[in-house]
Structure formats: C-alpha cells, structure tokens
Design a protein around this motif. Structure first.
Motif, short mmCIF file in Angstrom:
data_model
loop_
_atom_site.label_atom_id
_atom_site.label_comp_id
_atom_site.label_asym_id
_atom_site.label_seq_id
_atom_site.Cartn_x
_atom_site.Cartn_y
_atom_site.Cartn_z
N GLU A 94 0.79 -1.22 0.00
CA GLU A 94 0.00 0.00 0.00
C GLU A 94 0.83 1.28 0.00
N VAL A 95 2.12 1.17 0.32
CA VAL A 95 3.00 2.34 0.36
C VAL A 95 4.14 2.12 -0.63
N ASN A 96 4.49 3.17 -1.35
CA ASN A 96 5.64 3.11 -2.25
C ASN A 96 6.90 3.27 -1.41
N VAL A 97 7.52 2.15 -1.07
CA VAL A 97 8.70 2.15 -0.21
C VAL A 97 9.95 2.44 -1.04
N SER A 98 10.76 3.39 -0.58
CA SER A 98 11.97 3.78 -1.30
C SER A 98 13.13 2.82 -1.03
N VAL A 99 13.28 2.45 0.25
CA VAL A 99 14.34 1.51 0.67
C VAL A 99 13.74 0.60 1.73
N ILE A 100 14.02 -0.68 1.64
CA ILE A 100 13.65 -1.62 2.69
C ILE A 100 14.94 -2.22 3.24
N SER A 141 17.10 4.16 10.24
CA SER A 141 16.86 5.60 10.33
C SER A 141 18.02 6.40 9.75
N VAL A 142 19.23 5.91 9.92
CA VAL A 142 20.39 6.56 9.31
C VAL A 142 20.27 6.53 7.78
N ILE A 143 19.83 5.41 7.24
CA ILE A 143 19.57 5.35 5.80
C ILE A 143 18.55 6.43 5.42
N SER A 152 26.06 4.51 1.02
CA SER A 152 26.87 5.47 1.79
C SER A 152 26.55 5.37 3.28
N ALA A 153 25.27 5.21 3.60
CA ALA A 153 24.87 5.05 4.99
C ALA A 153 25.47 3.79 5.60
#
Length: 269
Positions: free
Chosen positions: A114-120, A201-203, A219-220
């Motif tokens: 349901e959500v367009n997730v950018s990074v998992i 959260s750092v990502i 990079s994170a």
C-alpha cells in the motif's frame, strides 16, 4: 562508488540537518534519536494518527519500523506512508521480525503493498519473508539460512521495485541491477539493542539528502559500519555498554579520512 562520493553524502547530511520522521518501536526510540542527532540529522517521533500525515509531508524522510507493532500504529504508518508518497518524501521500511508471526508478516506485506517504499532494510530472514521466500527466523533475529543473500536481495528489489539492503555479517544493497557488498561493521553491533533499527533511520537521513537512493543506502551502510569499527577499537574490550557510547561518539566524528582508511565496499555481479 568511491570514497569521495560516500564522504560527500555524509557531509551533506550534516550540512542539511534533515528532519527524519520515525514511527519506530518503543525499545529503540531513545537510541534512534540520539544516533540521528550524533550523525547530524534531526529526529522526530510522531505516532498519533491525527498528525502523522502532516509530519510526514514536511520531513526529509519517513522511517517505518514494525518492531513493537499494534493495530493503531500500523494504521498511522499507512497514513504517514501515503502522505509521504504524495509529497515526494522517501519512505524507509524496516520489517522487524517478519516471518516470526503471521501478524508481522502480513503487516509487512501490507505496508509494501500500500505504500511506495523507497528503501527496505532488514536481515535476510525478514526480507525473504516479505517476498514469500523461506528463511529461518528466531524472534526478530535471522537464523541460519542456506540461500544466496545477493540473489535474495536482487530478487526482492525486482519484486518490490525498491532499493533493498540486507544486513548481516556482510551487507548487500541493490536496486535489482547494480549491487554492492559492504564488509564494514563489528560483531558488537549485535550486542546492543537497536543498532539495526538505528541503521534504518540513518539510511533515512542519507535518503533525505541524496536522490540516488542506491548511493544513499550504500553510503549510509559504509559510514555506519566504519563508525562501529572505530568504536570497537576504542572501547570494545570494555564491553557492549562502553561500545554503545563510543559508537554514538564515532557517528558524530566519522569523516572522509576514516572512510578512506576503513571502507570495504565492492560492486558485484
């Protein structure tokens, strides 16, 4: 990806001081906030359904973490995620414990549906269970799997249409085509509650300042892992408590010279 690019992205976080909206679990809230502050980002923890959509739309990134999920919080996550999508805010998702119970697994699948997730970001077991693959899990920790983590990460990225970061002894991050293996970090990270959640959260902080989300995530991972290695050298012998404090210090101090000296990132096919 070179050292200079990683260091520049880290510096951009510190200069921009991005607002990172966290809907995370109760176990890690304080550590996550302190870690983001040390890094140079600005954390906010907003959970109420009455405000999550408004907070998400003004944030640099939204982080969703299902570590201590409940029905009300899941509803808030979906509201925040959809608001972030509408306003071009990257969404970073941590499917903590997916595969441990049916509720966790179904919730993780619902969020990515349901959500367009950018990074998992998760361990191998969590990512595998989100896409319906079999991988042993013990509580919220990955068990011993016999699969290829690089293959799993690529499959998940292609299936979910997102950046996938699988963390463990070695970290793998991919968009389904370009893949990096990162060999930074330290075993003491597994002895401090919340280090994986903080990493997510750092990502988010990196994604808030870098539109190339693969670059942001890699990079994170490198910056975080290098900070952990330096902290372990300085305080690791004293135990996980001292390491935790040293790690927060190194998140504030880590810079280009450290990354140049310690980074172990390799592009793989």
């Amino acid at each position: 990806m070179d050292v200079q690019e990683i260091a520049k992205t880290l510096e951009n976080v510190r200069q921009a001081n991005p607002l990172v909206h966290n809907i995370t679990n109760v176990v890690v809230t304080n550590f996550t906030a302190n870690g983001l502050l040390a890094l140079g980002a600005s954390p906010v923890m907003a959970y109420a359904k009455e405000e999550v959509a408004d907070m998400a739309k003004i944030a640099g990134a939204l982080v969703l973490n299902i570590g201590t999920l409940n029905e009300t919080e899941v509803e808030a996550m979906l509201m925040a995620g959809k608001s972030a999508n509408e306003h071009g805010v990257p969404v970073i998702f941590d499917p903590v414990g997916a595969g441990a119970t049916r509720y966790r697994t179904e919730t993780a699948k619902k969020i990515v549906r349901e959500v367009n997730v950018s990074v998992i970001r998760g361990n191998a077991a969590e990512i595998a269970n989100v896409i319906g693959e079999n991988w042993m899990i013990k509580g919220v920790d990955a068990g011993e799997g016999n699969g290829d983590v690089v293959v799993l990460a690529k499959k998940a990225a292609q299936q979910l249409h997102t950046i996938v970061a699988i963390t463990g002894k070695d970290d793998v991050v991919t968009d389904g085509e370009t893949t990096y293996v990162i060999r930074n970090g330290h075993p003491l990270l597994t002895k401090v509650t919340g280090t994986g959640c903080l990493l997510t959260s750092v990502i988010g902080a990196f994604a808030a300042v870098e539109s190339n989300l693969l670059v942001a995530a890699a990079s994170a991972l490198v910056s975080y892992g290098v900070a952990a290695e330096i902290a372990a050298k300085k305080a690791g012998e004293a135990g996980p408590g001292s390491f935790q404090i040293a790690f927060l210090n190194e998140l504030a101090r880590v810079g280009e010279e450290d990354i140049r000296q310690y980074s172990l990132i390799e592009q793989v096919k």
